[in-house]
Design an enzyme around this catalytic site. Sequence first.
Site, mmCIF file in Angstrom:
data_model
loop_
_atom_site.group_PDB
_atom_site.id
_atom_site.type_symbol
_atom_site.label_atom_id
_atom_site.label_comp_id
_atom_site.label_asym_id
_atom_site.label_seq_id
_atom_site.Cartn_x
_atom_site.Cartn_y
_atom_site.Cartn_z
ATOM 1 N N GLY A 224 0.840 -1.206 0.000
ATOM 2 C CA GLY A 224 0.000 0.000 0.000
ATOM 3 C C GLY A 224 0.862 1.236 0.000
ATOM 4 N N ASN A 225 0.262 2.365 0.270
ATOM 5 C CA ASN A 225 1.052 3.604 0.393
ATOM 6 C C ASN A 225 0.417 4.497 1.453
ATOM 7 O OD1 ASN A 225 -0.866 5.517 -0.958
ATOM 8 N ND2 ASN A 225 -0.536 4.092 -2.662
#
Length: 415
Positions: A224-225
């Site tokens: 993810g980020n």
Amino acid sequence: MQTAKPIGEFRMHRIMCKNKRILLGVSGGIAAYKTPELVRLLKKSGAEVQVICTPSALQFVTLKTLSVVSERPALVDFFDADSGMWNHHVELGLWADAMVVAPCGSNTLSKMVSGQCDNLLLTTYLSARCPVWIAPAMDLDMYQHPSVQEHLQTLQLRGVHLIDAEEGPLASGLEGKGRMAEPAHIVDALNTHFEVPDNAWKGKTVLVNAGPTYEPIDPVRFIGNRSSGLMGIEICNALIQKGAEVILVLGPSHLPVPENIKIIRVETALEMFDACCQHFGQCDVGIFAAAVSDYRVAQASQEKIKKNHDSMQLDLIKNPDILSHLSQTKKAHQRCIGFALETHNAESFALEKLQRKNLDAIVMNTVGENSGFQSTQNSVVIFTKNQAPFASNVQSKSDIAVLLLEKLDDWHVVE
Ligand code: CTP
């Protein structure tokens, strides 16, 4: 040094708070002496005002004064022994159209963050379903303290609106940022909220995507980020104010979302791609603020991967570029606005994306100490193919959203 906004900027003709019910929470601090004036201005804007003080606020302002100016008994206790009245925090919380905590001292701020409720103001805050504003006030070193700044950030990420402290002489004799915003500026913030939409985008349907995407590795892990989704959500809020119909395709985000818009929640880049493709056809404009994962795991495991080896490799394959796909295939009347998040050579990368992805405008932001991911602030540069770029200051993401829409109007990118 920045100076406080002149009080004359208060637009006295705005009476947007008319018939609005406003809870004013007053916590202990020298700035509490300004709250009778704040009540007076709110009343002048047409609001009904119910004041709730913390016990320590009464060292700086009296209940009698606040009751007289608000024309309602100002409250401090859960139970009034004289009248036998129980001041019900849930009822108060439901009564209000808006709650403002001003001044909001460090003690009240940290209790709002942690959910403590040892007084009527705090219990009412926890029960309130209406939008909440805080106008912090404290000495300059207290205000800069990381714990205070983190608390301010946490509340904003939970949807509380900040009316930032202003600069000037402080009660300690020091000079700097920490004074409670002038009462006129607090009223102005509320008036802006209650302002009727300007309807400049009425009749337009806008697709916004926002937030991160999560790409599964196995049933418990993902790539993810750090995107929170706040920028895209603030763009939706600004679009609502302009009268647009909004469709939000939102990746995993924990933030409160606007009401009265269509929201499609997705997790992966492929799901976001499908949802955007499905809805863009009915839209006039697409604003693509999502931080889409560029790659996904080629073969996500169906079972939790065990740590049987000293190293492991993940095979990643490219995700479709949602923005590029939709902007390359858009119809003549449709407009696509992209974002570019850069850490270096920002301008040349942003301009390259503007061309390559066939965009009508691109909003460049860099990852910095006071802006970008996980921050409530941002600073951007907006580029189009034929206008001189426009650079903003470091501003709240809600202000940046309003500014972006205004620029798209001014430049006739969206007409
Ligand atoms: N974008 C998209 N789909 C992707 C990747 C990006 O729609 N798979 C969009 C983003 O929403 C943003 C714009 O493309 O509006 C630019 O995203 P950014 O991450 O800055 O650039 P990338 O195109 O991913 O290129 P790079 O990572 O090489 O900078």
